[in-house]
Design an enzyme around this catalytic site. Structure first.
Site, mmCIF file in Angstrom:
data_model
loop_
_atom_site.group_PDB
_atom_site.id
_atom_site.type_symbol
_atom_site.label_atom_id
_atom_site.label_comp_id
_atom_site.label_asym_id
_atom_site.label_seq_id
_atom_site.Cartn_x
_atom_site.Cartn_y
_atom_site.Cartn_z
ATOM 1 N N PRO A 135 44.651 -2.987 19.741
ATOM 2 C CA PRO A 135 44.809 -1.368 19.481
ATOM 3 C C PRO A 135 43.850 -1.075 18.296
ATOM 4 O O PRO A 135 43.421 0.323 18.290
ATOM 5 C CB PRO A 135 46.370 -0.974 19.148
ATOM 6 C CG PRO A 135 46.946 -2.289 19.662
ATOM 7 C CD PRO A 135 46.119 -3.316 19.795
ATOM 8 N N SER A 139 35.319 -3.188 19.863
ATOM 9 C CA SER A 139 33.722 -3.592 19.649
ATOM 10 C C SER A 139 33.684 -4.452 18.569
ATOM 11 O O SER A 139 32.812 -5.345 18.876
ATOM 12 C CB SER A 139 32.928 -2.212 19.428
ATOM 13 O OG SER A 139 33.284 -1.228 20.546
ATOM 14 N N GLU A 250 30.102 -11.976 32.026
ATOM 15 C CA GLU A 250 30.738 -10.599 32.057
ATOM 16 C C GLU A 250 30.033 -9.543 32.228
ATOM 17 O O GLU A 250 29.950 -8.889 33.404
ATOM 18 C CB GLU A 250 31.705 -10.536 31.060
ATOM 19 C CG GLU A 250 32.694 -8.941 31.290
ATOM 20 C CD GLU A 250 33.702 -8.732 30.368
ATOM 21 O OE1 GLU A 250 33.875 -9.513 29.412
ATOM 22 O OE2 GLU A 250 34.397 -7.921 30.594
ATOM 23 N N ARG A 251 28.955 -9.313 31.508
ATOM 24 C CA ARG A 251 28.104 -8.328 31.469
ATOM 25 C C ARG A 251 27.071 -8.504 32.671
ATOM 26 O O ARG A 251 26.908 -7.303 33.362
ATOM 27 C CB ARG A 251 27.208 -8.116 30.203
ATOM 28 C CG ARG A 251 28.196 -7.711 29.072
ATOM 29 C CD ARG A 251 27.524 -8.177 27.718
ATOM 30 N NE ARG A 251 28.567 -7.647 26.775
ATOM 31 C CZ ARG A 251 28.555 -8.165 25.585
ATOM 32 N NH1 ARG A 251 27.570 -9.046 24.949
ATOM 33 N NH2 ARG A 251 29.626 -7.857 24.818
ATOM 34 N N GLY A 350 28.955 18.171 47.956
ATOM 35 C CA GLY A 350 29.490 19.681 47.743
ATOM 36 C C GLY A 350 30.981 19.278 47.510
ATOM 37 O O GLY A 350 31.354 18.293 46.795
ATOM 38 N N GLY A 375 31.668 -4.476 26.573
ATOM 39 C CA GLY A 375 30.693 -4.159 25.354
ATOM 40 C C GLY A 375 30.130 -2.869 25.661
ATOM 41 O O GLY A 375 29.479 -2.535 27.126
HETATM 42 C C1 FAD Z 1 39.891 -0.190 32.389
HETATM 43 C C2 FAD Z 1 39.649 -0.856 31.258
HETATM 44 C C3 FAD Z 1 39.807 -2.565 31.402
HETATM 45 C C4 FAD Z 1 39.561 -3.427 30.283
HETATM 46 N N1 FAD Z 1 39.748 -4.697 30.418
HETATM 47 C C5 FAD Z 1 39.819 -5.404 29.602
HETATM 48 C C6 FAD Z 1 39.882 -6.765 29.325
HETATM 49 O O1 FAD Z 1 40.403 -7.194 30.499
HETATM 50 N N2 FAD Z 1 40.253 -7.747 28.325
HETATM 51 C C7 FAD Z 1 39.969 -7.069 27.078
HETATM 52 O O2 FAD Z 1 39.684 -7.952 26.199
HETATM 53 N N3 FAD Z 1 39.265 -5.642 27.128
HETATM 54 C C8 FAD Z 1 39.257 -5.171 28.266
HETATM 55 N N4 FAD Z 1 38.937 -3.710 28.042
HETATM 56 C C9 FAD Z 1 38.367 -3.282 26.822
HETATM 57 C C10 FAD Z 1 36.997 -2.993 26.710
HETATM 58 O O3 FAD Z 1 36.421 -4.191 26.475
HETATM 59 C C11 FAD Z 1 36.854 -2.129 25.313
HETATM 60 O O4 FAD Z 1 37.283 -0.770 25.593
HETATM 61 C C12 FAD Z 1 35.515 -1.986 24.840
HETATM 62 O O5 FAD Z 1 35.077 -3.376 24.133
HETATM 63 C C13 FAD Z 1 35.538 -0.888 23.592
HETATM 64 O O6 FAD Z 1 36.489 -0.990 22.831
HETATM 65 P P1 FAD Z 1 37.330 0.235 22.048
HETATM 66 O O7 FAD Z 1 37.803 0.618 23.330
HETATM 67 O O8 FAD Z 1 38.224 -0.440 21.071
HETATM 68 O O9 FAD Z 1 36.284 1.218 21.372
HETATM 69 P P2 FAD Z 1 36.008 1.143 20.127
HETATM 70 O O10 FAD Z 1 35.393 -0.320 19.634
HETATM 71 O O11 FAD Z 1 36.732 1.879 19.132
HETATM 72 O O12 FAD Z 1 34.575 2.177 19.982
HETATM 73 C C14 FAD Z 1 34.614 3.343 20.410
HETATM 74 C C15 FAD Z 1 33.195 4.122 20.661
HETATM 75 O O13 FAD Z 1 32.473 3.916 19.592
HETATM 76 C C16 FAD Z 1 31.260 3.184 19.590
HETATM 77 N N5 FAD Z 1 30.816 2.172 18.591
HETATM 78 C C17 FAD Z 1 31.730 1.239 17.907
HETATM 79 N N6 FAD Z 1 30.996 1.036 16.890
HETATM 80 C C18 FAD Z 1 30.058 1.516 16.825
HETATM 81 C C19 FAD Z 1 28.740 1.371 16.013
HETATM 82 N N7 FAD Z 1 28.677 0.668 14.990
HETATM 83 N N8 FAD Z 1 27.664 2.324 16.251
HETATM 84 C C20 FAD Z 1 27.709 3.111 17.221
HETATM 85 N N9 FAD Z 1 28.897 3.308 18.114
HETATM 86 C C21 FAD Z 1 29.828 2.489 17.967
HETATM 87 C C22 FAD Z 1 31.512 2.302 20.815
HETATM 88 O O14 FAD Z 1 30.338 2.078 21.664
HETATM 89 C C23 FAD Z 1 32.420 2.924 21.658
HETATM 90 O O15 FAD Z 1 31.896 4.192 22.462
HETATM 91 C C24 FAD Z 1 39.031 -2.977 29.158
HETATM 92 C C25 FAD Z 1 38.883 -1.453 29.004
HETATM 93 C C26 FAD Z 1 39.085 -0.492 29.945
HETATM 94 C C27 FAD Z 1 38.924 0.965 29.604
#
Ligand code: FAD
Length: 390
Positions: A135, A139, A250-251, A350, A375
């Protein structure tokens, strides 16, 4: 993709045969059911067994665990064709979640743990997931807070994970935890621990989403979960490196899938443009529409060529910093291709493109997760820049 690339040369015949198998499976056993599965919020567990019977779950894993060793070039058609013809990110993400959950087990688990965990997953009897995101953020992996405290032969795990694909059903969850001294910070204290899904103290709740509706995405809570210490993957403190290595596969898989989803949008848009008539002519006869279609093709073809190149480099063992940068930039390019094609396809369809039941409508809703998961775009650019010494 897994971390288990096999460099055995792959023939065009092998790739064509795999593409044909996956295409048939996706067209007959996935695509006709996706709308119903999305409405139900899940797909049947039996689909794992079916994919396993066709050899799809085991692709890229050693024979001793029930797999079939495969190079990146051979595994590319699996992701691409499953996405193009199944046209469901939800199915793809959950059906193949073992490809992010199992590689750390294969690379760092003991012989006994590998033998216990990998065969039932590749046979489609059990499900594997990966849990890194919390939570507090995804990133900045080095800041994760879930703790695993050693007590005798066990770890006691406390914390939360969010957005976990296959999180509701997983029998095995590869979890990033903090094992360092109490209060330790940064990447050094992170370890990987395999947690059995039936563990007491593990609770799961399902999350509602914009897309991937039939994928079981979960919020996991660990409340004094006791995990046998033999499930530690690698050394204590080695988790960050394991996570980073796992991300490359993964990527690449996400990029290959984005390519397939872009092609699915193109296929639907072209078919529609050929049969829909406006102002006395089929849509495709209007130059503006043809330009949209070739603009989609331009991006699809560049993404396809880049996927092939990255796969070939990996198979040749050239996986240094430049390759890592290329994977990051490919993920961004491929997901932008998917975004462009989904947008153009909905426009060509459309009003019908806004309706549930069309492939393009679903894929349009599934673009953003591809640009965030595994990522996010901004993180990919930063990582690529560092790898390239910029
Ligand atoms: C449907 C779904 C399935 C997923 N499945 C998995 C899974 O199986 N296992 C797992 O571990 N995770 C999973 N994820 C999580 C996913 O990997 C994360 O959502 C992702 O890594 C981004 O982390 P966050 O959502 O906490 O965003 P944050 O880290 O809070 O970032 C929010 C935004 O800010 C940007 N940002 C962050 N830091 C910077 C910076 N320094 N400079 C500029 N921009 C920045 C990010 O790019 C992003 O756009 C899943 C997510 C979704 C939506």
């Amino acid at each position: 993709m897994t971390a288990t690339s096999d460099a055995t040369p792959v023939s065009d015949e092998d790739r064509t045969a795999l593409t044909d198998t996956v295409t048939r499976f996706a067209r007959t056993e996935i695509a006709p059911h996706v709308d119903a599965w999305d409405a139900a919020g899940e797909f049947p567990r039996s689909l794992y067994r079916r994919a396993a019977d066709l050899g799809l779950l085991g692709l890229g894993y050693p024979e001793q665990y029930g797999g079939t060793p495969a190079s990146y070039l051979l595994r590319l058609p699996l992701w691409r064709a499953l996405s193009r013809h199944g046209a469901s990110g939800g199915v793809l993400a959950s059906l193949l979640s073992h490809n992010i959950g199992l590689p750390p087990v294969l690379a760092h688990g003991s012989d006994a743990v590998r033998a216990e965990v990998i065969p039932p997953v590749l046979a489609g009897e059990q499900i594997a997931a990966l849990a890194i995101t919390e939570p507090g953020g995804g990133s900045d992996v080095a800041q994760l807070k879930t703790t695993a405290r050693r007590e005798g032969d066990e770890y006691i795990v406390n914390g939360e994970k969010v957005f976990i694909t296959s999180g509701m059903r997983a029998d095995w969850i590869t979890v990033a935890v903090r094992t360092g001294e109490a209060g330790s910070k940064g990447s050094g204290g992170i370890s990987m621990l395999l947690i059995p899904g039936h563990s007491a103290g593990l609770s799961r709740s399902k999350l509602d989403k914009m897309g991937w509706l039939c994928s079981d995405t979960a919020h996991l809570r660990f409340d004094n979960v006791r995990v046998p210490a033999r499930y530690l993957l690698g050394e204590e403190g080695a988790g960050f490196r394991i996570i980073m290595a796992n991300f490359n596969g993964e990527r690449f898989g996400l990029a290959a899938s984005a390519l397939g989803f872009a092609e699915a949008c193109y296929d639907e848009a072209l078919a529609w443009a050929r049969q829909r008539k406006t102002f006395g002519a089929a849509l495709v006869e209007h130059q503006v529409i043809r330009h949209k279609l070739v603009d989609m093709q331009m991006r699809i073809q560049s993404t396809a060529a880049w996927c092939e190149s990255v796969a070939a480099q990996a198979d040749a063992g050239r996986t240094g910093p430049e390759w890592v940068a290329s994977v990051c930039l490919l993920k961004n390019h491929a997901t932008q291709t998917m975004q462009f094609c989904a947008d153009q396809a909905v426009q060509i369809l459309g009003g019908m493109g806004f309706m549930r039941g069309t492939v393009s409508e679903r894929i349009y809703r599934e673009v953003k997760v591809m640009m965030i998961g595994g990522g996010a775009e901004e993180i990919m650019k930063d990582l690529a820049a560092r790898q390239l010494g910029i």
